[in-house]
Every structure is written in C-alpha cells, then in structure tokens.
Design a protein around this motif. Sequence first.
Motif, short mmCIF file in Angstrom:
data_model
loop_
_atom_site.label_atom_id
_atom_site.label_comp_id
_atom_site.label_asym_id
_atom_site.label_seq_id
_atom_site.Cartn_x
_atom_site.Cartn_y
_atom_site.Cartn_z
N GLN A 92 14.29 -28.80 -15.34
CA GLN A 92 14.52 -29.47 -14.04
C GLN A 92 13.61 -28.88 -12.95
O GLN A 92 13.08 -29.62 -12.13
N THR A 94 10.75 -27.39 -13.33
CA THR A 94 9.36 -27.80 -13.57
C THR A 94 9.12 -29.22 -13.10
O THR A 94 8.09 -29.52 -12.46
N ASP A 95 10.10 -30.09 -13.35
CA ASP A 95 9.96 -31.48 -12.93
C ASP A 95 9.97 -31.56 -11.41
O ASP A 95 9.17 -32.31 -10.81
N THR A 96 10.88 -30.82 -10.84
CA THR A 96 10.96 -30.83 -9.35
C THR A 96 9.67 -30.29 -8.74
O THR A 96 9.14 -30.83 -7.77
N ARG A 98 6.73 -30.36 -10.08
CA ARG A 98 5.66 -31.34 -10.25
C ARG A 98 5.73 -32.43 -9.21
O ARG A 98 4.72 -32.79 -8.58
N ARG A 99 6.98 -32.90 -9.02
CA ARG A 99 7.11 -33.96 -8.03
C ARG A 99 6.82 -33.45 -6.62
O ARG A 99 6.22 -34.15 -5.78
#
Length: 800
Positions: A92, A94-96, A98-99
């Motif tokens: 989560q 890492t995704d955050t 990235r975004r």
Amino acid sequence: MAENESLETITEHERILQEIESTDTACVGPTLRSVYDDQPNAHQRFMEKLDTRIKNHDKEIEKMCNFHHQGFVDAINELLKVRADAEKLKVQVTDTNRRLQDAGKELIGKTEESIRCRIQQRNIATVVDRLQLCLPALEMYSKLKEQMNGKRYYSALKTMEQLENMYLPKVGQYRFCQIMGENLPKLREEIKESSMSGLKDFLESIRKHSDKIGETAMKQAQQQKTFHVAVHKQTNMNYKRPIYVINGHISEEESKTKPKYEDEDSEEEVLTVQDLVDFSPVYRCLHIYSVLGDKEIFESYYRKQRRKQARLVLQPQSNMHETVEGYKRYFSQIAGFFVVEDHILHVTQGLVTGTYTTELWNMAQAKIIAVLRTHSSYCTDPDLVLELKNLIVVFADTLQGYGFTVNRLFDLLFEVRDKYNETLLKKWAGIFRDIFDADNYSPIPVANEDEYKIVISKFPFHNPEIEKHPFPKKLPMSHSVPQIYVNVKEFIYASLKFSESIHRSSTEIDDMLRKSTNLLLTRTLSSGLQNLIRKPHIGLTELVQIIINTTHLEQACKYLEDFITNITNISPETVHTTRLYGLSTFKDARHAAEEEIYIKLNQKIDEFIQLADYDWTMSEPDGRASGYLMDLINFLRSTFQVFTNLPGKVAQTACMSACKHLSTSLTQMLLDGDLKQISMGAIQQFNLDVIQCELFASSDPVPGFQEDTLQLAFIDLRQLLDLFMVWDWSTYLADYGQPTSKYLRVNPSTALILLEKMKDSNKKNNIFSQFRKNDRDKQKLIETVVKQLRILVNGMSQHT
C-alpha cells in the motif's frame, strides 16, 4: 610465607580481570603485559584464573537465557503474525508513494521554475544595485573620453581628478574599474604630449609671424609719433618761416621724405598681437603642466625653445645691408619676438619673468649692435643709412614702449651718424666734382633782371657797384659758386634728417649740424678744391676764377651760419657753439690756387725759355731782342691783364714771382754747365733781351708797385751783364765787399764761371790772337782777373 604470596597473586589477577572487563579492548595491551612482568608461573595461574572466570560467565548466561527463553519464543510468534500485515502495508505504501510522485512532478517543475526566477530576480536586483554604483564612474569616464576627443584637456584633467578621488574608489573591486584606473596615467601623458604638440605648433607659428607682429607694433609706435608731430605742427602754424622741428618733429617739406609703414593703410585699424597670434596653446599647456605638477619642466622647456628662436631671429641675412627691406625685416622679427615675450610676461604667472626677459633683451641688444655695426659699414648709400637710422629709432621707441631699456641703441645712433656723415661726404664729393667739371670758370652773364634774381636767389651776392651796371652784365663768380652754396645747404638739410627723432636737445643737434658742415667744408670741399687746382688742364685763367670764387664763398659763410641758426634756434653766441671753419677752408684753397698760379706761371716761362736758341759764339748781336722773349713778354702782359680781378697783393706777388723766375732762368742759362763758351757778341745779344725784360718791368704791368720795385728782380742779372759789357773789372775788384759797390750783387763765383767761358771762347775763336799785342794783353787781363776771382771765391769758402 607462601600463602601470603598466593593471596597477593590472586588479588592481582582479580584486579587484572576486572580491568580487562571494564576497559576497551584496544587498551588491554598494557594490562596483559603486566601479567608477564610478574613472578614466574604467574601466566599459568592467570590463565587458570581466566578459565574459571569464563566458566562463571557461561553459567550466568545460561541462567539468563533459561529465564528469558519463553519471552523470546513468544516474541518470535508475534513477529510471524505481523509479517503478513507488513507485506500488505508495504504494497500500500509503495502504491501511495507512486501515486504521490506522479502527482508532485508538475508541482516540482513549477517549484524549480519559481526558484530559478527568484534567483534571477535576486541576481538582477544585485546587478542593478552594482550598476547604479558603477554608473557615475562610467559616465565620468565617457565624459573624459569626449573631452579628450574634443581636446578639452584642462576639463579632462579635472574629470580625471574626480574619477580618481570620488568614483573609482567606490567600485575599485571591479576589473573594468581597475583597467580605467590603469589608463588614467596614460591619458595624462597623452594630454601632456598633445598640449606640448600644440605648444610646438604655437612656437612655430610665432616664429613665422614675428615679422608681422613686429611690423604691427612698430607701425603703432610710428603712428603715435606722427600724432605728436601733427600736434607740434598745429602749435607752430603761425610761424612765417619754415619750421624745422627737432626730436621727432620735422618741417613740412622734410616730412615728405619721412619713412612710413604702409602709408596707404594708415587709416585702417591696426591689429594687436592677440589678433595675429592665438596664445591659447600656451595658456592650455601652462595650465595642464601646472595641474600635473610639472610647471617647472614646462617653464624650462619654453624658455629654452625661445632662446633658440631668439638666436635664429638675431642672425641676419648676409645681404641685409643691400636694401632697406632687409633691415626692416630684421627689426620686425626682433620686435615681434619681444612683443610676444612681453605679452607672455603680463598674461601668465611665472612662465617668463622680468629678470628673464631683461637678460634675454640684453643679450639680443648686444647682438643687434654688433650686427648693425658690421652691416652698416658696408652701406655706401646715405639714403639707406638714413632709412637704417629711422628704423633704429622706430625699433627703439617700440621696445621702449614695452618697457625695455634702449639707451645702447640710441648710443649706437652716434656711430650710425658718423657712417651717415661719411656716406654724405662721399656723395657730396661726387656732387662737387661734377660741379667743378661742368663749370666754365668764367663770370656769370646775366641778360636781364629775371636771370639776376635767379642767381641771387641761390647765392647771397650783394654788390652795389655791379647792381648799378645796366643789363647785360657779368657777375664776378662763375656758375659753380651758387651751385656749391646750394649744395652745402642741401647737405645741411640732409644732415638735419638724421637729427630727427634721436632724442637729443636742440643744442646737441646744432652742434652735430655744425660739425658735419665743418667736415664738408674742411675735408670734402677743401679736398675737391685742392684736387681741382692741381689738375693739369686747369690754366691760369681758371685759377684766377677759382680764387675769385673762393673769395665769394668765404664771404657767404656767415649766411650759412645764419641758416643753421634758423634751423636750430641756437644763437651762434651761445657758449660752446661750434663755429664754421669755412673761412679757413676757402683761404687755404685760395692760397693753394695762388701758389699754383705762381707755379704754372713759372712753368709757362720755362716753356718759353726752352724755345731760346742763342748762338753763343756770335761775334756781333742781331740788334733786336730774341723772338721767344718778345712772345714771353706779350704772354705776361695779357696774363697780368686777367689778374686785374684778383686781389692786388696776389697779382703783385704773381708779377714779382714771374720776373724773379725769369731773371733766375736767364741767369741759369748763362751759367749752364753744358754751355762751354760764350762770346762777347752773345752777351750783347743777351743784354738786348734783358733790356726788354727791364722795360716790361718798368711798364707797371700790375698796378700797385712802387717805382723801380719790379726792376729789382733783374738787378743781379743787370749788374752781371754791365760788368762784362763795360769790362770794369778794376772797379769790381777794388770795390768788392763795399756797400756802395757798383757791382754789389755780382757774386765772384758767378763772374768766374762766365769769365772762364769767355776765356775759352777767345782761345778757340782767335787762333792768331797771340800774334796781336792787344789780344795778348786782353787775354792776360782775363787770366789775371780769373786768378783774383778764384782768390775771392776761395776766401768766401774758407770764411763760411
């Protein structure tokens, strides 16, 4: 004992072990070294002690692990449970992330751009601040460049001073400002070189314009003098006689010959030195060098260059003495030089000083005087010498007006005056020579009243007797007399020209005029008369006229005195007034003419005597006088008739001199050594000629002689001839030496010479006289008389 040592060792080992446990591992070296420094076998015992301590620690670790083992197991279990959640959270995050990165990229770009703008804005503001600080220096430097290009060097130096003291120190950290500061000394040198170049051009310009400047200054001085002359004339207009003004003031008739500088431009405005020369290069260069602190260098250079120019100006052209233009150019250049120096002296402070200009003028004045002495000596034209004098006066007045001392120049005028008089005397010698050559030496004929007035207007002749005679009539003097008188007055006029404007008193000028006139009379005219009198072609008639002429010229000398007095207004009776020596001049000339008359008259008598052709061996006379002698007597009669116009004593002296010379010449003819024999017949013929001479003497050829005075000229010859004709030797010998002797003037030696010639003649002509008693007696008588005469002659020689 052993127990105590064991106890100490154990205690020491404990201490070492505690120290090892509590000390950093890197510092256990010294502690361990102490183990080996102890007693033998201490190492072994320490190792045993160390093993024991390790075992104790192992046991404690095992106890502690056993005590915490359950908690460890529980923690491991918990970690295993959290592991799955951690993996999920990582995904989560890492995704955050990235975004979030994707969303912040644009913002980062904007932020970076904003940062760059902020930095540029800050740099711009800094640059503006720095430029505001540098801008005045740049503006001043730009202004400096414009001033340099416009050759406004003095302003440029002021700008440089402001740059150095006010602007460049504020921005000295910048490279371009350092470069500007380094260029300023170079610009100063450029200004110095440029101003010096302008000064050199100025020096060259004034060298070329010196003659024009001097001519202008001398013209101004001349105009001032002309103004004073006009004022003086105005104050003397009521005088009836001509005005002869001294010390710069001249008569109206003489003013026509006054030299002028461009008379046709006299009414034009006269330029000043500032109009002819631009002095700004000097002022500019002086200011520049003063600002730069090199004023002394500039002053030294200027004075050195001007001294060089002075030497060039003072060097005349080799042919300067040939024309007045040469002298005028020479004086104009020198005057222009010192006018410029005087202007520089008064408009600048310290560039030249009064001492410097005085020293330079003294040097120049000495050179000028030497040059004028040399070149004036070559002048042979009095007009050129007069022009030179006028130039010297104007030149001296000009420089005196500028404050220079010119006394030596005025003293030089006395030398120039002597040269002027010499040239005048030479010129008038030629004039008198031409007058003498053109004269016909005959009385002046006047046919009517007009001709008479013309003559007396030129010469002061007054003779009541001649004035009573009707026309036509003759005046006693010849044409040369009025011409000489007029030319003497012209000479006085010419001498007066030199006296103008020389700053001398009337008394001094009167003295100069009289002295120069005396030179004309006593040297030039006297020499001309003497040469005229001695010329071969001048005969007795001409000599008689010359004597008459000198008499009238002598009488006219008092009129020349009055003429000079009218010019100078100095009375002849004034103390120290020089008198004219014309009286002695004409008296000497008259005496010389009289002597020449006597000489020429005797020469003429000798010419007639040379024509005599006696036959000294004749037995009987011809019964009449010789032809040559009659011609001679006729010549003497006509000549003495001409002498009637001579003063009485001159004619009488000439007549007596001629008779004496004739008597002497006849006597010498009898006593001539080449004449060996004389007959009685020849003596009788000779006696006839002497009788004619005595008749001429008794005829009173020249009035004024007392009775028988002129016959006394022949008394010696008469007594000698009577002695031989009467043959009265007994009386002669008996009365010899007595005052009452009949033959008192017969000299024994003269009688002896003549008697011996007769004795020789008798011997030769009377070959047979020895056979005749009378002839023998006469011959014996002659021999007896000869012996007695020789005795008398010898006695006279012994007595002397």
